[in-house]
Design a protein around this motif. Structure first.
Motif, PDB file in Angstrom:
ATOM      1  N   CYS A  80       0.838  -1.207   0.000  1.00 37.83           N
ATOM      2  CA  CYS A  80       0.000   0.000   0.000  1.00 37.83           C
ATOM      3  C   CYS A  80       0.871   1.255   0.000  1.00 37.83           C
ATOM      4  O   CYS A  80       0.620   2.205  -0.753  1.00 37.83           O
ATOM      5  CB  CYS A  80      -0.922   0.007   1.217  1.00 37.83           C
ATOM      6  SG  CYS A  80      -2.260  -1.192   1.176  1.00 37.83           S
ATOM      7  N   GLU A  81       1.875   1.244   0.848  1.00 32.53           N
ATOM      8  CA  GLU A  81       2.784   2.397   0.910  1.00 32.53           C
ATOM      9  C   GLU A  81       3.502   2.589  -0.421  1.00 32.53           C
ATOM     10  O   GLU A  81       3.626   3.719  -0.916  1.00 32.53           O
ATOM     11  CB  GLU A  81       3.799   2.214   2.030  1.00 32.53           C
ATOM     12  CG  GLU A  81       4.775   3.385   2.136  1.00 32.53           C
ATOM     13  CD  GLU A  81       5.724   3.261   3.315  1.00 32.53           C
ATOM     14  OE1 GLU A  81       6.798   3.883   3.262  1.00 32.53           O
ATOM     15  OE2 GLU A  81       5.388   2.541   4.279  1.00 32.53           O
ATOM     16  N   ASN A  82       3.978   1.505  -1.022  1.00 33.67           N
ATOM     17  CA  ASN A  82       4.657   1.605  -2.311  1.00 33.67           C
ATOM     18  C   ASN A  82       3.743   2.203  -3.376  1.00 33.67           C
ATOM     19  O   ASN A  82       4.173   3.027  -4.200  1.00 33.67           O
ATOM     20  CB  ASN A  82       5.140   0.222  -2.761  1.00 33.67           C
ATOM     21  CG  ASN A  82       6.240  -0.336  -1.876  1.00 33.67           C
ATOM     22  OD1 ASN A  82       6.873   0.397  -1.126  1.00 33.67           O
ATOM     23  ND2 ASN A  82       6.458  -1.641  -1.953  1.00 33.67           N
ATOM     24  N   ALA A  83       2.481   1.788  -3.368  1.00 36.25           N
ATOM     25  CA  ALA A  83       1.529   2.308  -4.352  1.00 36.25           C
ATOM     26  C   ALA A  83       1.312   3.806  -4.160  1.00 36.25           C
ATOM     27  O   ALA A  83       1.291   4.571  -5.132  1.00 36.25           O
ATOM     28  CB  ALA A  83       0.208   1.556  -4.244  1.00 36.25           C
ATOM     29  N   LEU A  84       1.145   4.233  -2.923  1.00 35.89           N
ATOM     30  CA  LEU A  84       0.948   5.652  -2.660  1.00 35.89           C
ATOM     31  C   LEU A  84       2.135   6.471  -3.147  1.00 35.89           C
ATOM     32  O   LEU A  84       1.976   7.549  -3.732  1.00 35.89           O
ATOM     33  CB  LEU A  84       0.720   5.875  -1.162  1.00 35.89           C
ATOM     34  CG  LEU A  84      -0.605   5.341  -0.608  1.00 35.89           C
ATOM     35  CD1 LEU A  84      -0.623   5.450   0.912  1.00 35.89           C
ATOM     36  CD2 LEU A  84      -1.795   6.083  -1.214  1.00 35.89           C
ATOM     37  N   ARG A  85       3.327   5.969  -2.927  1.00 38.36           N
ATOM     38  CA  ARG A  85       4.518   6.695  -3.380  1.00 38.36           C
ATOM     39  C   ARG A  85       4.580   6.746  -4.906  1.00 38.36           C
ATOM     40  O   ARG A  85       4.957   7.768  -5.488  1.00 38.36           O
ATOM     41  CB  ARG A  85       5.779   6.049  -2.789  1.00 38.36           C
ATOM     42  CG  ARG A  85       5.863   6.171  -1.268  1.00 38.36           C
ATOM     43  CD  ARG A  85       7.203   5.714  -0.737  1.00 38.36           C
ATOM     44  NE  ARG A  85       7.211   5.673   0.716  1.00 38.36           N
ATOM     45  CZ  ARG A  85       7.362   6.737   1.508  1.00 38.36           C
ATOM     46  NH1 ARG A  85       7.523   7.940   0.950  1.00 38.36           N
ATOM     47  NH2 ARG A  85       7.367   6.613   2.819  1.00 38.36           N
ATOM     48  N   ARG A  86       4.214   5.658  -5.580  1.00 40.67           N
ATOM     49  CA  ARG A  86       4.228   5.649  -7.044  1.00 40.67           C
ATOM     50  C   ARG A  86       3.274   6.681  -7.622  1.00 40.67           C
ATOM     51  O   ARG A  86       3.542   7.276  -8.671  1.00 40.67           O
ATOM     52  CB  ARG A  86       3.840   4.259  -7.583  1.00 40.67           C
ATOM     53  CG  ARG A  86       4.904   3.211  -7.466  1.00 40.67           C
ATOM     54  CD  ARG A  86       4.625   2.043  -8.406  1.00 40.67           C
ATOM     55  NE  ARG A  86       3.278   1.509  -8.276  1.00 40.67           N
ATOM     56  CZ  ARG A  86       2.926   0.573  -7.408  1.00 40.67           C
ATOM     57  NH1 ARG A  86       3.819   0.096  -6.541  1.00 40.67           N
ATOM     58  NH2 ARG A  86       1.681   0.124  -7.368  1.00 40.67           N
ATOM     59  N   TYR A  87       2.154   6.887  -6.939  1.00 43.51           N
ATOM     60  CA  TYR A  87       1.156   7.840  -7.422  1.00 43.51           C
ATOM     61  C   TYR A  87       1.360   9.244  -6.855  1.00 43.51           C
ATOM     62  O   TYR A  87       0.490  10.101  -6.992  1.00 43.51           O
ATOM     63  CB  TYR A  87      -0.251   7.347  -7.081  1.00 43.51           C
ATOM     64  CG  TYR A  87      -0.747   6.248  -7.996  1.00 43.51           C
ATOM     65  CD1 TYR A  87      -1.378   6.556  -9.196  1.00 43.51           C
ATOM     66  CD2 TYR A  87      -0.578   4.912  -7.670  1.00 43.51           C
ATOM     67  CE1 TYR A  87      -1.850   5.556 -10.034  1.00 43.51           C
ATOM     68  CE2 TYR A  87      -1.033   3.897  -8.504  1.00 43.51           C
ATOM     69  CZ  TYR A  87      -1.659   4.226  -9.681  1.00 43.51           C
ATOM     70  OH  TYR A  87      -2.122   3.241 -10.517  1.00 43.51           O
TER      71      TYR A  87
END
Length: 331
Positions: A236-243
């Protein structure tokens, strides 16, 4: 039966693993829908009871009733693999996930489809649900948070059976992460909220009924599945950073501290301390460190309340309410 449209807009994907006793309730609720047509994809995920035979016999009845139903077998075990297998079979513009031990009220799909026809720009739409336990106690599970990412990370807005999504969108995102066997819906929901251009809540009385019971897929002890739960939050954290949603990662840390508190409440202090230290060691703000510590301790002592503490101490973007309401007996 009423038709919202002659075109089938919605497919329902239902993964099944050893649900022979519970599945008839789910399939009966689908058979009783006022909407025709729609598609159903039943995915057997390695059942060794009579679930597969039940699905095959019920599929005949559903097809005869104008509900296009397909049964497939996914040998790779896991809810994520089963749901993705079903997703690959979807040919309708929208898809919904459903569990094999829950049910929907008779107007659920017709109401959803009418709303999608009225608002064709919608690519993600979620709604409230209710629970009904074996003793007849009912609760409405409602989430209304002005910060959609926070609402989802703290209250699972996009838990399975709580939304409908454009098939193209979820397929382009790759569906469920098959490395996860718990909180896979939290992880996918985070990606969907980041990627959706037209996401919104459909405000109406809940028409999906979830039946909590001890024989759930994810089980009841958080400590027993710590690795996959923490992996889901990392993703989830990785996804937020990607976006480009760096500011929202604080709510992933809040969910981690809630999990740390749950470990402690279960008596697993080593897991609790390890996860808590991971979060606090990298939190630069002294105020947030204090707030996160309160979140952990509140959950450890009381079993809940961490989300409320976090929003009070870390900050609320005004005017929202969320959580559970409307307890009643004998729905």
């Amino acid at each position: 039966m009423e038709n919202a449209s002659q075109q089938s807009l919605i497919s329902i994907v239902i993964p099944v693993l050893n649900r022979e006793a519970l599945l008839p309730r789910t399939l009966d609720s689908i058979l009783n829908q006022t909407l025709r047509p729609f598609d159903v994809i039943l995915v057997d995920n390695g059942s060794d009871d009579g679930s597969l035979a039940l699905m095959e016999s019920r599929a005949i009845r559903l097809n005869e009733a104008g509900i296009k139903t397909k049964v497939i077998i996914e040998k790779r075990r896991g809810q994520s693999s089963a749901r993705n297998a079903g997703l690959r079979e979807v040919r309708t513009p929208y898809v919904m996930w459903f569990d094999s031990d829950d049910e929907m009220e008779h107007d659920h799909l017709r109401t959803i489809q009418e709303e999608l026809i009225a608002h064709p720009e919608t690519d993600l739409m979620w709604f409230d649900i209710k629970t009904l336990d074996d003793d007849g106690w009912s609760e409405t599970i409602a989430v209304d948070d002005s910060d959609l990412i926070r609402g989802h990370l703290l209250h699972s807005t996009l838990a399975n059976a709580r939304y409908v999504v454009k098939t193209k969108l979820v397929s382009e995102l790759g569906g469920f992460d098959e490395s996860l066997n718990a909180w896979e819906d939290v992880e996918l929901g985070t990606r969907l909220l980041c990627a959706a251009e037209n996401g919104r809540k459909f405000r109406r009385e809940p028409m999906v009924i979830v039946h909590p019971h001890a024989d759930s897929v994810t089980g009841s002890r958080f400590s027993d599945k710590s690795s996959t739960l923490e992996s889901a939050l990392d993703l989830c954290e990785n996804a937020l950073r990607r976006y480009g949603r760096e500011d929202d990662t604080i709510w992933v840390d809040v969910r981690r501290m809630i999990l740390s508190g749950l470990y402690a409440k279960e008596g697993n202090r080593s897991l609790s301390t390890r996860l808590s230290d991971k979060v606090l060691d990298r939190t630069k703000s002294a105020r947030n460190r204090i707030a996160l510590g309160f979140v952990r301790d509140t959950v450890a002592y009381f079993g809940r309340g961490g989300s409320t503490i976090a929003k009070a101490l870390i900050g609320v973007k005004g005017g929202e309410k969320e959580g559970r309401k409307g307890t009643s007996r004998g729905l």
